[in-house]
Motif scaffolding. Structure first.
Motif, PDB file in Angstrom:
ATOM      1  N   LEU A  33       0.551  -1.155   0.086  1.00  0.00           N
ATOM      2  CA  LEU A  33      -0.103   0.107   0.031  1.00  0.00           C
ATOM      3  C   LEU A  33       0.409   1.083   0.055  1.00  0.00           C
ATOM      4  CD1 LEU A  33      -2.705   1.363   0.222  1.00  0.00           C
ATOM      5  CD2 LEU A  33      -2.812   1.376   2.741  1.00  0.00           C
ATOM      6  N   GLU A  34       1.943   1.278   0.696  1.00  0.00           N
ATOM      7  CA  GLU A  34       2.688   2.781   0.926  1.00  0.00           C
ATOM      8  C   GLU A  34       3.455   2.923  -0.337  1.00  0.00           C
ATOM      9  OE1 GLU A  34       7.201   3.373   2.941  1.00  0.00           O
ATOM     10  OE2 GLU A  34       5.708   2.041   4.105  1.00  0.00           O
ATOM     11  N   VAL A  52      -5.782   9.191   4.336  1.00  0.00           N
ATOM     12  CA  VAL A  52      -6.273   8.492   5.564  1.00  0.00           C
ATOM     13  C   VAL A  52      -5.905   6.984   5.901  1.00  0.00           C
ATOM     14  CG1 VAL A  52      -6.581   8.666   7.824  1.00  0.00           C
ATOM     15  CG2 VAL A  52      -6.489  11.116   6.157  1.00  0.00           C
ATOM     16  N   VAL A  53      -4.418   6.972   6.256  1.00  0.00           N
ATOM     17  CA  VAL A  53      -4.965   5.089   7.103  1.00  0.00           C
ATOM     18  C   VAL A  53      -5.630   4.637   7.808  1.00  0.00           C
ATOM     19  CG1 VAL A  53      -3.554   3.027   6.643  1.00  0.00           C
ATOM     20  CG2 VAL A  53      -3.132   4.710   5.278  1.00  0.00           C
ATOM     21  N   LYS A  54      -6.944   4.864   7.671  1.00  0.00           N
ATOM     22  CA  LYS A  54      -7.167   4.923   9.607  1.00  0.00           C
ATOM     23  C   LYS A  54      -6.674   3.984  10.966  1.00  0.00           C
ATOM     24  CE  LYS A  54     -10.723   6.761  10.049  1.00  0.00           C
ATOM     25  NZ  LYS A  54     -11.236   8.063  10.236  1.00  0.00           N
ATOM     26  N   LEU A  73      -4.645  -2.061  -6.259  1.00  0.00           N
ATOM     27  CA  LEU A  73      -4.498  -1.134  -5.480  1.00  0.00           C
ATOM     28  C   LEU A  73      -4.381   0.264  -6.421  1.00  0.00           C
ATOM     29  CD1 LEU A  73      -2.803  -2.370  -2.244  1.00  0.00           C
ATOM     30  CD2 LEU A  73      -5.016  -1.538  -2.635  1.00  0.00           C
ATOM     31  N   GLN A  74      -4.090   0.309  -7.282  1.00  0.00           N
ATOM     32  CA  GLN A  74      -3.619   1.391  -8.103  1.00  0.00           C
ATOM     33  C   GLN A  74      -5.065   2.037  -8.427  1.00  0.00           C
ATOM     34  OE1 GLN A  74      -0.519   0.527 -11.012  1.00  0.00           O
ATOM     35  NE2 GLN A  74       1.037   2.202  -9.573  1.00  0.00           N
ATOM     36  N   ASN A  75      -5.418   0.575  -9.083  1.00  0.00           N
ATOM     37  CA  ASN A  75      -6.988   1.005  -9.997  1.00  0.00           C
ATOM     38  C   ASN A  75      -8.092   1.399  -9.005  1.00  0.00           C
ATOM     39  OD1 ASN A  75      -7.332   0.326 -12.775  1.00  0.00           O
ATOM     40  ND2 ASN A  75      -6.010  -1.410 -12.364  1.00  0.00           N
ATOM     41  N   ALA A  76      -7.505   1.228  -8.342  1.00  0.00           N
ATOM     42  CA  ALA A  76      -9.405   1.528  -6.398  1.00  0.00           C
ATOM     43  C   ALA A  76      -9.237   2.771  -6.403  1.00  0.00           C
ATOM     44  CB  ALA A  76      -9.229   1.167  -5.949  1.00  0.00           C
TER      45      ALA A  76
END
Length: 183
Positions: A33-34, A52-54, A73-76
């Motif tokens: 993710l980073e 923001v990663v909660k 993840l890139q598409n989302a």
């Protein structure tokens, strides 16, 4: 355009031809993710938005094809940036929950939303677009669904027009005993 469509069709065919859950790697979700967020920094800055990663993702290891996981993840996140509202500052929240053998990664934006009553069946189709307010090919959601299902996961979407869109990505977790050691 024809070359792009041919490339997309080739990618779609490769999804179909791969054996389900074949040769899955263990990937640390926090690092994945980073890396994806870093790759989208310029787009995010131009959009004047924030992610923001909660809840920390430390210690969560998922199974998948690294290329597929990155693309999902890139598409989302790209969709969240691309389909932002011009009426408010872009905010993207990322949370997660552990559900049985899956980690559910929830990516929620405050963008223009999708009318799911009208588009529920079309959302996963190839070349389907729901607005002309942003550039796009209409294959992002199609690819996300194909890739995540190929790895034994699933995807859901919740949305309200002019309020939010939330994509829920269910990734298979690596051995839970190993995960608990890292936490």
């Amino acid at each position: 355009v024809d070359k792009l469509l041919s490339t997309i069709d080739s990618l779609a065919e490769s999804l179909k031809s791969r054996k389900k859950e074949e040769n899955l790697d263990e990937v640390k979700l926090s690092i994945l993710l980073e890396d994806v967020i870093t790759s989208l920094e310029i787009q995010l800055e131009k959009a004047e938005g924030e992610i923001v990663v909660k809840k920390p993702l430390d210690g969560i290891v998922i199974e998948g094809h690294p290329t597929f996981l990155t693309s999902i993840l890139q598409n989302a996140l790209d969709n969240a940036i691309k389909y932002r509202s011009k009426e408010r500052r872009l905010e993207i929240e990322i949370e997660h929950e552990i559900r049985d053998e899956f980690v559910c990664l929830m990516i929620k934006d405050n963008g223009i939303g999708i009318d799911l009553e009208k588009n529920q069946e079309r959302i996963w189709g190839k070349y389907n677009r729901f607005t002309s307010s942003a550039e796009g090919t209409g294959i992002g959601m199609y690819l996300i669904k194909g890739m995540i299902e190929q790895m034994g996961g699933m995807v859901e979407v919740r949305s309200e027009v002019d309020r939010f869109t939330e994509i829920r990505l269910y990734f298979k977790m690596a051995d839970r005993k190993e995960m608990e050691v890292h936490e």
